[in-house]
Design an enzyme around this catalytic site. Structure first.
Site, mmCIF file in Angstrom:
data_model
loop_
_atom_site.group_PDB
_atom_site.id
_atom_site.type_symbol
_atom_site.label_atom_id
_atom_site.label_comp_id
_atom_site.label_asym_id
_atom_site.label_seq_id
_atom_site.Cartn_x
_atom_site.Cartn_y
_atom_site.Cartn_z
ATOM 1 N N PRO A 81 33.847 22.128 37.607
ATOM 2 C CA PRO A 81 35.312 22.144 37.567
ATOM 3 C C PRO A 81 35.829 22.525 36.190
ATOM 4 O O PRO A 81 35.351 22.019 35.173
ATOM 5 C CB PRO A 81 35.667 20.704 37.923
ATOM 6 C CG PRO A 81 34.551 20.268 38.812
ATOM 7 C CD PRO A 81 33.317 20.922 38.258
ATOM 8 N N CYS A 82 36.810 23.407 36.187
ATOM 9 C CA CYS A 82 37.188 24.061 34.937
ATOM 10 C C CYS A 82 38.349 23.401 34.217
ATOM 11 O O CYS A 82 38.689 23.815 33.107
ATOM 12 C CB CYS A 82 37.538 25.523 35.216
ATOM 13 S SG CYS A 82 38.980 25.726 36.296
#
Length: 375
Positions: A81-82
């Site tokens: 997840p960024c």
């Protein structure tokens, strides 16, 4: 030779779809997002889906689900997840738990020992901790026996009708060359895919209209529409978000290529009435038929980007956003409309995934040819 892949943090399966277009068999996907999991299951019926926190996914479970033994997997792919890395998150940092999820990816690399690894993330990963995350990823993979190189890839250079920059790490433990895909579109190459080529065949919508399953407005025109439509005669997820009356009034003042600057001052939101003309360059932006889309985010919110249809006074539909991400139309997104936009915006464009997969496959096949010749 069967080329296999497992996709961690798979979301709806954009990267998985691209790898499969390149000839890989995706055996499993892992993600905690329930709606994305439903989409993945429906679009990758041959793959196992594990809907658990990555911390709870054991090596034994992955091997059981895929039938693989340690060292047999071709590619372990994934994009942690960024949010913690994103330039939109001003509190980002290595102290953020989400910024350490890549360590879970590394744990699974160590346990499965795939031949190749592919990791994708946003540009902000370069700035977090002064580049700490990038250095840590490369150092720790090196400790596990992998040579790794990262490069910024531009999605539009691979046929995606969107300006999108992503950092892609590619590595292997088999002493094979590491190569990122060469661009196929751009100056001196194939022309970029325009917004008209991407969405011009979809039926017109009124603000807030959602007709469910709809027929195409025009016959397929051009290679991109032929690709995304395939054998489809109808299309799903094509419904316009409902904008309030004041927003519709604002949109009527914005020409193609225009933005919030074209809205009369008295119609602007209070906060934007105080903005400098140089601020918020993409807010209330209207697309142009012959241009590229701005980066598709998890909200195609007209307050934050150029997500207004080139001709119709409305925001783009989930299907139009998916087209701008180069998803085929047989990809039907599950969940609420909000969930659907999130799945689309978080995805790796399948055409970019295909280019990455094709490049790895070429290297593998070249190695096989060299070994056969040597024998």
């Amino acid at each position: 030779m069967t080329l296999t892949a497992i996709d961690l943090f798979c979301g709806a399966g954009g990267l998985s779809a691209g790898l499969e277009m390149a000839g890989f068999k995706v055996l499993a996907g892992v993600d905690l997002f329930e709606a994305a999991g439903k989409t993945f299951v429906e679009t990758h019926k041959h793959a196992a889906f594990i809907g658990e926190p990555i911390e709870d996914v054991t090596i034994e479970k992955l091997m059981e689900k895929t039938g693989l033994k340690k060292g047999e997997l071709t590619v372990l792919a994934g994009g942690p997840p960024c949010q913690a890395y994103s330039v939109y998150n001003h509190q980002r940092g290595m102290h953020d738990k989400r910024a350490t999820l890549f360590r879970e990816y590394l744990r699974i690399v160590e346990g499965l020992q795939p031949e190749w690894i592919v990791m994708e993330n946003v540009m902000g990963i370069y700035s977090i901790g002064g580049g700490e995350a990038v250095r840590a990823i490369k150092y720790e993979l090196k400790q596990l026996g992998y040579d790794v190189e990262e490069k910024v890839l531009k999605a539009e250079e691979y046929g995606v009708p969107q300006e999108r920059r992503r950092v892609v790490f590619i590595g292997n433990r088999i002493n094979a060359p590491i190569r990122h895909p060469a661009p196929t579109h751009g100056p001196g190459l194939l022309p970029f895919t325009t917004i008209r080529e991407a969405i011009g065949d979809l039926p017109a919508l009124e603000n807030g209209e959602d007709g469910g399953t709809v027929k195409y407005a025009h016959p397929a025109k051009g290679d991109f529409q032929e690709f995304v439509r395939g054998d489809q005669n109808t299309v799903e997820n094509h419904g316009a978000p409902r904008l309030g009356k004041v927003n519709i009034e604002r949109l009527q003042h914005i020409p193609p290529g225009g933005s919030w600057r074209d809205i009369p001052h008295e119609l602007l939101p209070a906060g934007m009435q105080r903005a400098k003309r140089s601020d918020h360059t993409k807010r209330y932006g209207r697309m142009t038929w012959d241009g590229l889309s701005c980066t598709v985010l998890t909200k195609c919110d007209i307050h934050w980007g150029a997500y207004i249809h080139p001709q119709q006074d409305r925001a783009v539909s989930v299907r139009e956003a998916a087209r701008l991400q180069a998803f085929p139309d047989w990809f039907v997104f599950a969940g609420s409309k909000t969930d659907q936009y999130i799945q689309v915006g978080n995805a790796v464009p399948p055409l970019l995934g295909r280019a990455i997969g094709q490049t790895i496959r070429e290297i593998i096949e070249d190695g096989v040819s060299i070994r056969i010749a040597a024998e």
